[in-house]
Design a protein around this motif. Structure first.
Motif, PDB file in Angstrom:
ATOM      1  N   LEU A   1       2.211  30.941 -19.622  1.00 26.76           N
ATOM      2  CA  LEU A   1       1.446  32.173 -19.399  1.00 26.76           C
ATOM      3  C   LEU A   1       1.956  33.237 -20.361  1.00 26.76           C
ATOM      4  N   GLU A   2       1.069  33.781 -21.179  1.00 28.71           N
ATOM      5  CA  GLU A   2       1.465  34.770 -22.190  1.00 28.71           C
ATOM      6  C   GLU A   2       0.523  35.970 -22.124  1.00 28.71           C
ATOM      7  N   ARG A   3       1.122  37.147 -22.113  1.00 27.35           N
ATOM      8  CA  ARG A   3       0.339  38.378 -21.969  1.00 27.35           C
ATOM      9  C   ARG A   3      -0.562  38.648 -23.188  1.00 27.35           C
TER      10      ARG A   3
ATOM     11  N   PRO B   1       7.781  42.750 -37.551  1.00 24.58           N
ATOM     12  CA  PRO B   1       8.797  41.948 -38.243  1.00 24.58           C
ATOM     13  C   PRO B   1      10.021  41.708 -37.379  1.00 24.58           C
ATOM     14  N   ARG B   2      10.445  40.491 -37.258  1.00 26.83           N
ATOM     15  CA  ARG B   2      11.691  40.201 -36.516  1.00 26.83           C
ATOM     16  C   ARG B   2      12.481  39.125 -37.251  1.00 26.83           C
ATOM     17  N   ALA B   3      12.636  37.927 -36.626  1.00 25.67           N
ATOM     18  CA  ALA B   3      13.595  36.966 -37.179  1.00 25.67           C
ATOM     19  C   ALA B   3      13.220  36.482 -38.580  1.00 25.67           C
ATOM     20  N   VAL B   4      14.249  36.256 -39.402  1.00 23.86           N
ATOM     21  CA  VAL B   4      14.059  35.697 -40.753  1.00 23.86           C
ATOM     22  C   VAL B   4      14.988  34.508 -41.006  1.00 23.86           C
ATOM     23  N   ALA B   5      16.045  34.356 -40.196  1.00 25.40           N
ATOM     24  CA  ALA B   5      17.059  33.335 -40.494  1.00 25.40           C
ATOM     25  C   ALA B   5      17.081  32.251 -39.421  1.00 25.40           C
ATOM     26  N   LEU B   6      17.140  31.016 -39.881  1.00 26.54           N
ATOM     27  CA  LEU B   6      17.202  29.856 -38.990  1.00 26.54           C
ATOM     28  C   LEU B   6      18.410  29.039 -39.421  1.00 26.54           C
TER      29      LEU B   6
ATOM     30  N   ASP C   1      -0.989  38.089 -17.738  1.00 24.66           N
ATOM     31  CA  ASP C   1       0.142  38.999 -17.539  1.00 24.66           C
ATOM     32  C   ASP C   1       0.745  38.752 -16.154  1.00 24.66           C
ATOM     33  N   VAL C   2       1.927  38.179 -16.124  1.00 19.54           N
ATOM     34  CA  VAL C   2       2.555  37.821 -14.843  1.00 19.54           C
ATOM     35  C   VAL C   2       3.114  39.072 -14.167  1.00 19.54           C
ATOM     36  N   TYR C   3       2.773  39.253 -12.892  1.00 14.27           N
ATOM     37  CA  TYR C   3       3.286  40.447 -12.203  1.00 14.27           C
ATOM     38  C   TYR C   3       4.022  40.122 -10.908  1.00 14.27           C
TER      39      TYR C   3
ATOM     40  N   GLY D   1      16.261  32.584 -23.865  1.00 15.23           N
ATOM     41  CA  GLY D   1      15.929  33.483 -24.986  1.00 15.23           C
ATOM     42  C   GLY D   1      16.335  34.916 -24.714  1.00 15.23           C
ATOM     43  N   ASP D   2      15.578  35.862 -25.293  1.00 17.00           N
ATOM     44  CA  ASP D   2      15.940  37.280 -25.197  1.00 17.00           C
ATOM     45  C   ASP D   2      15.981  37.789 -23.759  1.00 17.00           C
ATOM     46  N   SER D   3      15.331  37.112 -22.838  1.00 18.78           N
ATOM     47  CA  SER D   3      15.408  37.541 -21.437  1.00 18.78           C
ATOM     48  C   SER D   3      16.843  37.383 -20.929  1.00 18.78           C
TER      49      SER D   3
ATOM     50  N   GLY E   1      19.843  35.672 -32.882  1.00 17.93           N
ATOM     51  CA  GLY E   1      19.171  35.945 -31.603  1.00 17.93           C
ATOM     52  C   GLY E   1      18.220  34.821 -31.229  1.00 17.93           C
ATOM     53  N   MET E   2      17.274  34.530 -32.104  1.00 17.43           N
ATOM     54  CA  MET E   2      16.303  33.476 -31.821  1.00 17.43           C
ATOM     55  C   MET E   2      16.980  32.103 -31.833  1.00 17.43           C
ATOM     56  N   CYS E   3      17.913  31.906 -32.787  1.00 17.08           N
ATOM     57  CA  CYS E   3      18.604  30.596 -32.844  1.00 17.08           C
ATOM     58  C   CYS E   3      19.281  30.316 -31.509  1.00 17.08           C
ATOM     59  N   SER E   4      19.843  31.360 -30.883  1.00 13.46           N
ATOM     60  CA  SER E   4      20.485  31.159 -29.574  1.00 13.46           C
ATOM     61  C   SER E   4      19.443  30.798 -28.523  1.00 13.46           C
TER      62      SER E   4
HETATM   63  C1  LIG Z   1      14.722  43.162 -36.800  1.00 11.68           C
HETATM   64  C2  LIG Z   1      15.102  41.891 -36.130  1.00 11.68           C
HETATM   65  C3  LIG Z   1      15.572  40.847 -36.895  1.00 11.68           C
HETATM   66  C4  LIG Z   1      15.921  39.647 -36.294  1.00 11.68           C
HETATM   67  N1  LIG Z   1      16.390  38.641 -37.076  1.00 11.68           N
HETATM   68  C5  LIG Z   1      16.716  37.462 -36.510  1.00 11.68           C
HETATM   69  C6  LIG Z   1      17.082  36.359 -37.329  1.00 11.68           C
HETATM   70  O1  LIG Z   1      17.119  36.457 -38.550  1.00 11.68           O
HETATM   71  N2  LIG Z   1      17.368  35.177 -36.730  1.00 11.68           N
HETATM   72  C7  LIG Z   1      17.320  35.027 -35.375  1.00 11.68           C
HETATM   73  O2  LIG Z   1      17.634  33.928 -34.893  1.00 11.68           O
HETATM   74  N3  LIG Z   1      16.928  36.036 -34.575  1.00 11.68           N
HETATM   75  C8  LIG Z   1      16.619  37.248 -35.103  1.00 11.68           C
HETATM   76  N4  LIG Z   1      16.172  38.258 -34.315  1.00 11.68           N
HETATM   77  C9  LIG Z   1      16.010  38.038 -32.869  1.00 11.68           C
HETATM   78  C10 LIG Z   1      14.706  37.316 -32.550  1.00 11.68           C
HETATM   79  O3  LIG Z   1      13.601  37.926 -33.127  1.00 11.68           O
HETATM   80  C11 LIG Z   1      14.540  37.225 -31.052  1.00 11.68           C
HETATM   81  O4  LIG Z   1      15.736  36.757 -30.470  1.00 11.68           O
HETATM   82  C12 LIG Z   1      13.405  36.271 -30.678  1.00 11.68           C
HETATM   83  O5  LIG Z   1      12.180  36.654 -31.241  1.00 11.68           O
HETATM   84  C13 LIG Z   1      13.269  36.205 -29.155  1.00 11.68           C
HETATM   85  O6  LIG Z   1      12.325  35.248 -28.822  1.00 11.68           O
HETATM   86  P1  LIG Z   1      11.869  35.040 -27.315  1.00 11.68           P
HETATM   87  O7  LIG Z   1      10.851  33.969 -27.379  1.00 11.68           O
HETATM   88  O8  LIG Z   1      13.048  34.912 -26.423  1.00 11.68           O
HETATM   89  O9  LIG Z   1      11.229  36.445 -26.892  1.00 11.68           O
HETATM   90  P2  LIG Z   1       9.948  37.192 -27.491  1.00 11.68           P
HETATM   91  O10 LIG Z   1       9.679  36.772 -28.883  1.00 11.68           O
HETATM   92  O11 LIG Z   1      10.183  38.635 -27.227  1.00 11.68           O
HETATM   93  O12 LIG Z   1       8.747  36.663 -26.613  1.00 11.68           O
HETATM   94  C14 LIG Z   1       8.554  37.067 -25.282  1.00 11.68           C
HETATM   95  C15 LIG Z   1       7.091  36.848 -24.940  1.00 11.68           C
HETATM   96  O13 LIG Z   1       6.910  37.046 -23.544  1.00 11.68           O
HETATM   97  C16 LIG Z   1       5.679  37.724 -23.334  1.00 11.68           C
HETATM   98  N5  LIG Z   1       5.766  38.386 -22.022  1.00 11.68           N
HETATM   99  C17 LIG Z   1       6.653  39.327 -21.630  1.00 11.68           C
HETATM  100  N6  LIG Z   1       6.436  39.680 -20.347  1.00 11.68           N
HETATM  101  C18 LIG Z   1       5.391  38.930 -19.912  1.00 11.68           C
HETATM  102  C19 LIG Z   1       4.694  38.841 -18.670  1.00 11.68           C
HETATM  103  N7  LIG Z   1       5.042  39.577 -17.613  1.00 11.68           N
HETATM  104  N8  LIG Z   1       3.654  37.973 -18.575  1.00 11.68           N
HETATM  105  C20 LIG Z   1       3.284  37.206 -19.622  1.00 11.68           C
HETATM  106  N9  LIG Z   1       3.901  37.263 -20.833  1.00 11.68           N
HETATM  107  C21 LIG Z   1       4.954  38.109 -20.973  1.00 11.68           C
HETATM  108  C22 LIG Z   1       5.613  38.709 -24.499  1.00 11.68           C
HETATM  109  O14 LIG Z   1       4.294  39.129 -24.745  1.00 11.68           O
HETATM  110  C23 LIG Z   1       6.188  37.860 -25.635  1.00 11.68           C
HETATM  111  O15 LIG Z   1       5.198  37.153 -26.341  1.00 11.68           O
HETATM  112  C24 LIG Z   1      15.806  39.486 -34.891  1.00 11.68           C
HETATM  113  C25 LIG Z   1      15.304  40.530 -34.118  1.00 11.68           C
HETATM  114  C26 LIG Z   1      14.951  41.724 -34.729  1.00 11.68           C
HETATM  115  C27 LIG Z   1      14.409  42.837 -33.885  1.00 11.68           C
END
Ligand SMILES: Cc1cc2nc3c(=O)[nH]c(=O)nc-3n(C[C@H](O)[C@H](O)[C@H](O)COP(=O)(O)OP(=O)(O)OC[C@H]3O[C@@H](n4cnc5c(N)ncnc54)[C@H](O)[C@@H]3O)c2cc1C
Length: 519
Positions: free
Chosen positions: A34-36, A44-49, A131-133, A298-300, A311-314
């Motif tokens: 489920l994705e909002r 722009p966010r991740a660039v490195a893997l 959108d999960v609530y 992930g980021d949560s 960040g993303m690699c983790s």
């Molecule tokens: C400037 C910058 C540079 C970075 N560079 C790097 C890098 O080089 N290498 C690296 O490994 N990491 C990097 N990172 C970190 C990386 O971008 C993040 O760790 C990664 O994108 C997180 O992925 P995710 O899937 O956990 O979360 P997200 O990509 O944030 O995805 C979460 C998803 O959940 C959805 N969502 C949220 N709440 C709800 C809800 N209630 N219902 C339904 N959907 C919902 C959102 O819409 C979103 O699509 C960088 C970050 C930044 C800001």
């Protein structure tokens, strides 16, 4: 009582949710995502893997698809305001993962490969604009309520487990009642992706022998800490620390952007500002990753400043660690307590990356000129080269076994040229010397077969790897961490019994190992 609609409900379809969906799809689990949003994140966010992330993408069967979209990285050079080298993070070359230690990519391209991968699996149902609530946890399932943003109607699904891949402001984390542990780094930076018709000036030290800029540079200039990263094709990333005198509302206007880019002599006519945004780089760790049927990935669960590109690699590591555990628990091949090892293994591992990223951030983000001069003197006097981190997993399936248990397994090539993981798939592997394979009693062979592991008699690179480990056998988990090493059949039995969360580990199944090949 009716069974839940889905085995797993993933909330969030960022890179981590999409990676988990691929691994669960491969494992045949009935999954809903489920994705909002209607499409992938546009800023722009991740660039490195790193090589470990690339190996996970190989496990998903997507390496061939992604490779043409990647550039290989070499170094990250940290330089003082007057250009002197302070720190070198070296990333060059093929590492033990069987891939280059680091690559650079454009995140929308990576996400499109991951999403394309998910579409291979009819068992995975992706619902955008959902959108999960609310989450209601019951004994056997979780009811997930969401708004269908396209129709404005309310809907719901049930899943055995819910995984919150819903990013930094996670709804699932809040429903779990988990707090974020603040690791005290919250700086604001301008993040900018540019498309350039001609390469930037002023970065000769970052170029390879052909003149192509391949190193990233961290300008530790107290007047304006800045990051420069070449990306695939004509794209280039700059990140500028927001200074107290900056107005965040106007700083991303084109005229201000080109002022910031003056040192690189960027011609507005021969360049395009693709995306510019002000981010706060947070560092935080969730105090809980699991509560009953709710889990985070992930980021949560964790956030860190991007200075290590981790960040993303983790988050990809979270997906790799979690998917096979969900598969085995849901299939009844493991006890539910296997899922507890996910949090205990991952949390300490990711903490090591967060702490190093924060430490590097404090070097990079020094804005006091006197402190910066002292930092430069110290670092120039003691040149430092930082190699990729390789932390152990926190306490988990490996119990109190000493290293190499809980560290990364290398990926040797088979004698036919294939990489080991292509042969093993997303399963356990027992790589053993021919001598040990021949000496394995039927009961141990049955135990290996009963836990759906692949037994491989090592030759060539595989034999050399075992010699490096000084072991007769190594047991490698589906996420490619080492469960343990052994030199005798009895020791191998003991390592296999570390899969104590697996009923099969205590009652030996009457099956023979699926494969015994030579590599
Ligand atoms: C400037 C910058 C540079 C970075 N560079 C790097 C890098 O080089 N290498 C690296 O490994 N990491 C990097 N990172 C970190 C990386 O971008 C993040 O760790 C990664 O994108 C997180 O992925 P995710 O899937 O956990 O979360 P997200 O990509 O944030 O995805 C979460 C998803 O959940 C959805 N969502 C949220 N709440 C709800 C809800 N209630 N219902 C339904 N959907 C919902 C959102 O819409 C979103 O699509 C960088 C970050 C930044 C800001």
């Amino acid at each position: 009582m009716a069974s839940p609609d889905f085995d797993v409900c993933i909330i969030g379809y960022g890179p981590v949710g999409a990676s988990l969906a691929n691994l669960l799809g491969q494992s045949g689990l009935k999954t809903v995502v489920l994705e909002r949003e209607s499409s992938a994140y546009h800023l722009p966010r991740a660039v490195a893997l790193d090589g470990e992330g690339m190996r996970l993408i190989q496990t998903m069967g997507l390496a061939d698809e992604l490779l043409p979209r990647l550039d290989v990285s070499r170094n990250i050079r940290h330089v003082s305001a007057d250009g002197k080298l302070l720190l070198l993070l070296t990333r060059s070359g093929i590492g033990p993962e069987g891939w280059n230690n680091a690559y650079r990519f454009y995140q929308p391209e990576l996400e499109s490969v991951l999403r394309g991968g998910v579409s291979r699996f009819p068992s995975v149902d992706v619902r955008a604009r959902s959108d999960v609530y609310a989450l209601d946890e019951r004994d056997d399932e979780v009811r997930v309520r969401y708004e269908n943003l396209a129709s404005g109607t309310l809907a719901e699904v049930t899943g055995r487990y819910v995984i919150g891949c819903d990013g930094a402001r996670s709804t699932v984390r809040r429903f779990m009642g988990a707090a974020l542990q603040d690791l005290r780094s919250h700086e604001r930076w301008i993040v900018l992706d540019m498309v350039l018709e001609q390469p930037p000036a002023g970065v000769p030290e970052a170029a390879d022998e052909t003149g192509r800029v391949i190193d990233a540079i961290q300008y530790c200039d107290p007047a304006r800490p800045t990051t420069f990263i070449p990306m695939p094709g004509k794209r280039h990333r700059w990140e500028f620390m927001l200074m107290p005198h900056d107005d965040p509302a106007t700083i991303i206007q084109p005229e201000r952007i080109y002022e910031l880019l003056k040192p690189w002599n960027i011609d507005p006519v021969k360049s395009t500002i693709e995306r510019a945004v002000v981010y706060t780089f947070h560092s935080a760790l969730s105090t809980k990753w699991r509560r009953g049927r709710l889990l985070l990935a992930g980021d949560s669960a964790h956030q860190m400043p991007p200075f290590l590109g981790q960040g993303m690699c983790s988050g990809l590591r979270d997906a790799g660690n979690l998917a096979w555990k969900l598969r085995d628990v849901i299939a009844g091949n493991a006890l539910d307590s296997l899922l507890d090892t996910y949090e205990s293994e991952r949390t300490e591992h990711v903490r090591a990356y967060i702490e190093l990223a924060v430490e590097l951030g404090s070097v990079i983000q020094t804005t006091d000129p006197e402190k910066a001069r002292q930092r430069d003197r110290d670092l120039i006097a003691n040149p430092t080269m930082l190699r990729p981190l390789a932390p152990r997993l926190g306490p988990g399936l490996h119990g109190d076994a000493s290293p190499p248990a809980a560290t990364r397994a290398a990926q040797p090539r088979l004698t036919d040229g294939k990489l080991l993981d292509d042969y093993v798939g997303y399963r356990f592997a027992v790589l053993a010397t021919r001598h040990l394979v021949d000496a394995l009693p039927a009961a141990t062979q049955a135990r290996i077969g009963g836990t759906n592991a692949v037994l491989i008699a090592a030759e060539g690179e595989g034999a050399a790897y075992l010699a490096d480990l000084r072991a007769g056998a190594v047991v490698i988990r589906p996420d490619r961490y080492i469960l343990g090493v052994a030199s005798t059949p009895a020791e191998l039995d003991a390592v296999l019994s570390r899969r104590r969360c697996h009923p099969a580990a205590t009652s030996i199944a009457q099956r023979t190992p699926q494969t015994a090949a030579a590599i």
